[in-house]
Scaffold this motif. Structure first.
Motif, PDB file in Angstrom:
ATOM      1  N   PRO A  95      -1.543  13.039   5.512  1.00 33.71           N
ATOM      2  CA  PRO A  95      -1.841  11.721   4.951  1.00 33.71           C
ATOM      3  C   PRO A  95      -2.730  11.785   3.715  1.00 33.71           C
ATOM      4  O   PRO A  95      -3.686  12.546   3.664  1.00 33.71           O
ATOM      5  CB  PRO A  95      -2.555  11.017   6.102  1.00 33.71           C
TER       6      PRO A  95
ATOM      7  N   ARG B  53      -5.155   9.775   0.897  1.00 35.35           N
ATOM      8  CA  ARG B  53      -6.039   8.613   0.789  1.00 35.35           C
ATOM      9  C   ARG B  53      -6.266   8.337  -0.690  1.00 35.35           C
ATOM     10  O   ARG B  53      -6.839   9.156  -1.405  1.00 35.35           O
ATOM     11  CB  ARG B  53      -7.372   8.870   1.493  1.00 35.35           C
TER      12      ARG B  53
ATOM     13  N   ARG C 289      -6.911   5.201  -4.019  1.00 40.22           N
ATOM     14  CA  ARG C 289      -7.607   3.954  -4.361  1.00 40.22           C
ATOM     15  C   ARG C 289      -7.121   3.451  -5.704  1.00 40.22           C
ATOM     16  O   ARG C 289      -6.905   4.233  -6.630  1.00 40.22           O
ATOM     17  CB  ARG C 289      -9.113   4.204  -4.397  1.00 40.22           C
TER      18      ARG C 289
ATOM     19  N   THR D 180      -6.039  -3.155   1.915  1.00 40.91           N
ATOM     20  CA  THR D 180      -5.546  -1.788   2.088  1.00 40.91           C
ATOM     21  C   THR D 180      -4.085  -1.792   2.492  1.00 40.91           C
ATOM     22  O   THR D 180      -3.669  -2.572   3.361  1.00 40.91           O
ATOM     23  CB  THR D 180      -6.372  -1.052   3.160  1.00 40.91           C
TER      24      THR D 180
ATOM     25  N   HIS E 250      -1.084   0.434   4.191  1.00 42.59           N
ATOM     26  CA  HIS E 250      -0.909   1.551   5.111  1.00 42.59           C
ATOM     27  C   HIS E 250       0.538   2.054   5.062  1.00 42.59           C
ATOM     28  O   HIS E 250       1.480   1.256   5.110  1.00 42.59           O
ATOM     29  CB  HIS E 250      -1.252   1.116   6.534  1.00 42.59           C
TER      30      HIS E 250
ATOM     31  N   SER F 198      -0.802   7.761   5.285  1.00 51.33           N
ATOM     32  CA  SER F 198      -1.507   7.617   4.008  1.00 51.33           C
ATOM     33  C   SER F 198      -1.955   6.169   3.819  1.00 51.33           C
ATOM     34  O   SER F 198      -1.389   5.244   4.417  1.00 51.33           O
ATOM     35  CB  SER F 198      -0.594   8.020   2.845  1.00 51.33           C
ATOM     36  N   ILE F 199      -2.972   5.966   2.972  1.00 47.56           N
ATOM     37  CA  ILE F 199      -3.423   4.609   2.669  1.00 47.56           C
ATOM     38  C   ILE F 199      -3.698   4.477   1.176  1.00 47.56           C
ATOM     39  O   ILE F 199      -3.995   5.454   0.493  1.00 47.56           O
ATOM     40  CB  ILE F 199      -4.685   4.206   3.451  1.00 47.56           C
TER      41      ILE F 199
ATOM     42  N   GLU G 164      -6.137   1.829  -0.996  1.00 46.91           N
ATOM     43  CA  GLU G 164      -7.063   0.703  -0.931  1.00 46.91           C
ATOM     44  C   GLU G 164      -7.301   0.133  -2.322  1.00 46.91           C
ATOM     45  O   GLU G 164      -7.278   0.858  -3.311  1.00 46.91           O
ATOM     46  CB  GLU G 164      -8.380   1.116  -0.279  1.00 46.91           C
TER      47      GLU G 164
ATOM     48  N   GLU H  43     -15.712   7.306   1.985  1.00 43.44           N
ATOM     49  CA  GLU H  43     -14.904   8.480   2.289  1.00 43.44           C
ATOM     50  C   GLU H  43     -14.305   9.100   1.034  1.00 43.44           C
ATOM     51  O   GLU H  43     -14.019   8.429   0.049  1.00 43.44           O
ATOM     52  CB  GLU H  43     -13.789   8.093   3.263  1.00 43.44           C
TER      53      GLU H  43
ATOM     54  N   LEU I 249     -11.618  10.897  -1.490  1.00 44.85           N
ATOM     55  CA  LEU I 249     -10.289  10.434  -1.877  1.00 44.85           C
ATOM     56  C   LEU I 249      -9.465  11.564  -2.481  1.00 44.85           C
ATOM     57  O   LEU I 249     -10.001  12.514  -3.056  1.00 44.85           O
ATOM     58  CB  LEU I 249     -10.410   9.303  -2.902  1.00 44.85           C
ATOM     59  N   HIS I 250      -8.135  11.403  -2.394  1.00 47.55           N
ATOM     60  CA  HIS I 250      -7.233  12.317  -3.091  1.00 47.55           C
ATOM     61  C   HIS I 250      -6.984  11.871  -4.528  1.00 47.55           C
ATOM     62  O   HIS I 250      -6.733  12.689  -5.400  1.00 47.55           O
ATOM     63  CB  HIS I 250      -5.886  12.395  -2.363  1.00 47.55           C
TER      64      HIS I 250
ATOM     65  N   ARG J 265     -11.615  15.949  -1.362  1.00 44.54           N
ATOM     66  CA  ARG J 265     -11.303  15.760   0.058  1.00 44.54           C
ATOM     67  C   ARG J 265     -10.984  17.130   0.650  1.00 44.54           C
ATOM     68  O   ARG J 265      -9.944  17.714   0.375  1.00 44.54           O
ATOM     69  CB  ARG J 265     -10.138  14.794   0.234  1.00 44.54           C
TER      70      ARG J 265
END
Length: 209
Positions: free
Chosen positions: A12, A14, A16, A60, A62, A67-68, A70, A84, A86-87, A109
């Motif tokens: 997954p 993550r 933004r 967010t 999903h 994966s997410i 936001e 947290e 991030l990628h 990450r």
């Protein structure tokens, strides 16, 4: 978690997307969220639809693979952008420097070094972006790339005659910014219609508005 032309972190993932405004309810337009909604295949999303996959309160999205993505905004306190690791981070439009800096600190990450993008027309002309990011990239001295894209490269998405009408409405310095995506020096009068008729005598040897 997949890209046809380059390596990406395994899911997954993550990520933004930071924009001028936060997205609200799904029935209220939000350029960045609505673009993701239009481009993202439903089968990639948790529950098979955007409505099922998107959290309105958490801003967010999903994905089915865990994966997410936001959504945050420039108007939020920089501390809200902490948290947290991030990628990746995508800045759409010109962010304030504290917002950019806080998000850059998130890009690690595990052992994966995250990536970031910034897409914008330099209408705000933020000096810190021009000096710290744009100029070094333009000169090849920064650890990041620069792609200058003109409005003509987006002509297929615009009505016929739109670019020509836009070009005629802008001064030359504005055309450099709006049509070519380059930094330009804004010139001209602060008050375009200001003239002798707007000056009155206020005393001996003095003038005023």
């Amino acid at each position: 978690g997949q890209h046809p032309m380059r390596h990406t972190a395994p899911p997954p993932v993550r990520g933004r997307l930071v924009a001028p405004d936060l997205p609200l309810t799904l029935d209220r337009p939000h350029v960045q969220r609505d673009t993701v909604r239009a481009w993202c295949p439903p089968q990639w999303l948790r529950g098979g639809s955007f409505e099922e996959a998107y959290s309105i309160t958490g801003h967010t999205l999903h994905f089915a693979n865990g994966s997410i993505l936001e959504f945050l905004s420039f108007s939020q306190d920089p501390q809200v952008h902490a948290g947290e690791r991030l990628h990746f981070v995508h800045f759409d439009e010109e962010p304030p420097r504290p917002i950019w800096a806080e998000n850059m600190a998130r890009l690690a990450r595990g052992l994966y070094l995250g990536e970031w993008w910034m897409t914008y027309v330099p209408v705000a002309g933020l000096a810190w972006i021009e000096q710290e990011l744009y100029r070094p990239a333009l000169e090849g001295s920064g650890p990041f790339g620069l792609h200058e894209v003109t409005i003509w490269e987006n002509a297929h998405n615009l009505p016929e005659g739109f670019i020509e009408a836009l070009q005629q409405s802008f001064r030359e310095d504005e055309q450099k910014v709006r049509l070519y995506g380059q930094y330009g020096i804004r010139e001209g009068l602060v008050f375009d219609l200001f003239g002798a008729d707007h000056v009155v005598e206020v005393g001996e040897g003095g003038h005023g508005f």
